[in-house]
Design a protein around this motif. Sequence first.
Motif, short mmCIF file in Angstrom:
data_model
loop_
_atom_site.label_atom_id
_atom_site.label_comp_id
_atom_site.label_asym_id
_atom_site.label_seq_id
_atom_site.Cartn_x
_atom_site.Cartn_y
_atom_site.Cartn_z
N GLU A 168 -7.13 -21.41 -6.35
CA GLU A 168 -8.18 -21.19 -7.35
C GLU A 168 -9.15 -22.37 -7.44
O GLU A 168 -10.15 -22.30 -8.13
N GLN A 210 -2.35 -15.40 -3.31
CA GLN A 210 -3.43 -14.61 -2.71
C GLN A 210 -3.74 -14.97 -1.26
O GLN A 210 -3.89 -14.08 -0.42
N ARG A 231 0.87 -23.21 -13.24
CA ARG A 231 -0.42 -23.86 -13.53
C ARG A 231 -0.23 -24.97 -14.54
O ARG A 231 0.28 -24.73 -15.63
N GLU A 248 0.13 -9.42 -7.20
CA GLU A 248 -1.13 -9.53 -6.46
C GLU A 248 -1.18 -8.56 -5.28
O GLU A 248 -0.67 -8.86 -4.22
N GLU A 386 -8.58 -11.25 -20.87
CA GLU A 386 -8.39 -11.07 -19.42
C GLU A 386 -6.92 -10.80 -19.08
O GLU A 386 -6.05 -11.60 -19.38
O1 4AD Z 1 -7.72 -14.84 -12.69
P1 4AD Z 1 -6.66 -15.58 -11.92
O2 4AD Z 1 -6.73 -17.05 -11.94
O3 4AD Z 1 -6.75 -14.99 -10.44
C1 4AD Z 1 -6.05 -15.44 -9.37
O4 4AD Z 1 -5.19 -16.27 -9.37
C2 4AD Z 1 -6.39 -14.68 -8.12
N1 4AD Z 1 -5.96 -15.48 -6.97
C3 4AD Z 1 -5.70 -13.33 -8.16
C4 4AD Z 1 -6.01 -12.49 -6.96
O5 4AD Z 1 -7.13 -12.06 -6.80
N2 4AD Z 1 -5.02 -12.22 -6.13
O6 4AD Z 1 -5.22 -15.15 -12.45
C5 4AD Z 1 -4.82 -13.79 -12.44
C6 4AD Z 1 -4.21 -13.39 -13.77
C7 4AD Z 1 -5.13 -13.56 -14.97
O7 4AD Z 1 -6.00 -12.46 -15.10
C8 4AD Z 1 -4.13 -13.66 -16.10
O8 4AD Z 1 -3.70 -12.38 -16.51
C9 4AD Z 1 -2.96 -14.36 -15.46
O9 4AD Z 1 -3.10 -14.23 -14.06
N3 4AD Z 1 -2.92 -15.79 -15.80
C10 4AD Z 1 -2.02 -16.33 -16.63
N4 4AD Z 1 -1.01 -15.80 -17.34
C11 4AD Z 1 -0.26 -16.64 -18.09
N5 4AD Z 1 -0.45 -17.98 -18.17
C12 4AD Z 1 -1.46 -18.56 -17.48
N6 4AD Z 1 -1.62 -19.88 -17.54
C13 4AD Z 1 -2.30 -17.73 -16.66
N7 4AD Z 1 -3.35 -17.97 -15.85
C14 4AD Z 1 -3.71 -16.78 -15.33
#
Ligand code: 4AD
Length: 463
Positions: A168, A210, A231, A248, A386
């Motif tokens: 990311e 991803q 994260r 994913e 989101e």
């Molecule tokens: O939007 P994000 O950052 O997308 C990705 O990581 C892409 N690589 C995904 C892809 O296209 N394959 O994270 C995806 C989802 C978010 O919409 C959210 O629902 C969740 O992961 N998310 C979290 N859930 C809980 N705690 C956190 N710290 C999160 N960060 C993201």
Amino acid sequence: MTIRRIADLLKTGQPDESVNIQGWVRTKRELKEFSFVEINDGSSLAGLQVVLNQDLPNYSEMVRQLNTGASVEIAGTLVASLGKGQRIELKAETVVVYGEADPETYPLQKKRHSFEFLRTIGHLRSRTNTLGAVFRVRNACATAIHQFFQERGFLWVHTPLITASDCEGAGELFTVTTLNLKQVPLTDAKDIDYSQDFFGKPAYLTVSGQLEAEIMALAFTNVYTFGPTFRAENSNTSRHLAEFWMVEPEMAFCALDGNMDLAEAFLKYVFKYVLDHCSDDMEFFQQRIESSVLETAENIINSEFGRITYTEAIALLEKADRTFEYPVSWGLDLQSEHERYLAEELFKKPLIVTDYPTEIKAFYMRLNDDEKTVRAMDVLAPRIGEIIGGSQREERLDVLQRRIRAQNMPEEDLWWYLDLRRYGTVPHSGFGLGFERLVQFMTGMQNIRDVIPFPRTPLSADF
Ligand code: 4AD
Ligand code: MG
């Protein structure tokens, strides 16, 4: 005799059947000639009521031991219940107490406890009604997810948890190292000498599977990953965890429209599965946690999701008759208050926002012809904001190289990712669903810490 699960007995048990059960005492009521205990084995919200008659051998000593939290095995005969609230109950014949639970110290007594308090007893909280219901629904969601993808011919691929790349690009990585932190080896230039580290270079816990899922999609067409991601976001909110699970999917020969269609069909499928398989637990959430969960679920299953561009979303937010804490203007990222306003108040259903500004999204998203926006999509849900983030990926080698350079990313480390664009590149798309956010959305639970058995958040890694 084989042990029967209580969920099964409550559904199919018949009077006069001899059965054995195992579980933990939830409540005890002592009367003069007999006592009642309710036994729960985790298979359902409801426990089985057991009647203990005073003519049982050792009656008073046994009843003394059967306090809330004690573990037991009970053999007996099912009888039609005369009391309200249950169809059948178990008339005990033999009782074995495996482990007692001292009523003076066992923390889960009958009164209601706050979720904050329950987090401090993470080793016991799964024995409560609410957490029990949450983890059964969580299990059903996971089952539904696999079933959804398997029915559609997606291959489940296992992507690594230890990685050298920041998918990311947000710099929220946990470092994985075996270097001696008291005496970190340095290079001549006084940088950390990672050549002496376990992998010979910096390594991290993955923030997303991803990039590896893309590799696999370009061999198997349709794949998905489902596993933990990490994260080091220092945000103490009710929607963020340091360790969370992500689903994913990644699809070759698929543009953003197909990606949106999949996300919508996917959420509908999982909600329907949970309503069909966990009706008692969902009824419980409706009554005790959030009085809109059933309506929300029906709404997800039956409504068509909204679809607007980021530019349209900004226009709607600028027209909103209210002030937001964070400013709204084209180019700024949407905050959760904006996301919730759009999904909860304006659309009153999930909403897919597409084509975000290039500057606020990751390097791999496909550049639109306007060069100002990328083919991104976020699914915003009422109450949560989101829940899904995804995109069509940049499949053109030259454009991707340009994006990587613009973001000052290490192009040489991404040689393999670029190779996928050199050899047999195709339009492809995918998304990531935050699994805990899904469970939160489904159950109405306020805090994400209460939908994962062992939450990891800043300053907290207990149990
Ligand atoms: O939007 P994000 O950052 O997308 C990705 O990581 C892409 N690589 C995904 C892809 O296209 N394959 O994270 C995806 C989802 C978010 O919409 C959210 O629902 C969740 O992961 N998310 C979290 N859930 C809980 N705690 C956190 N710290 C999160 N960060 C993201
Ligand atoms: Mg996102």
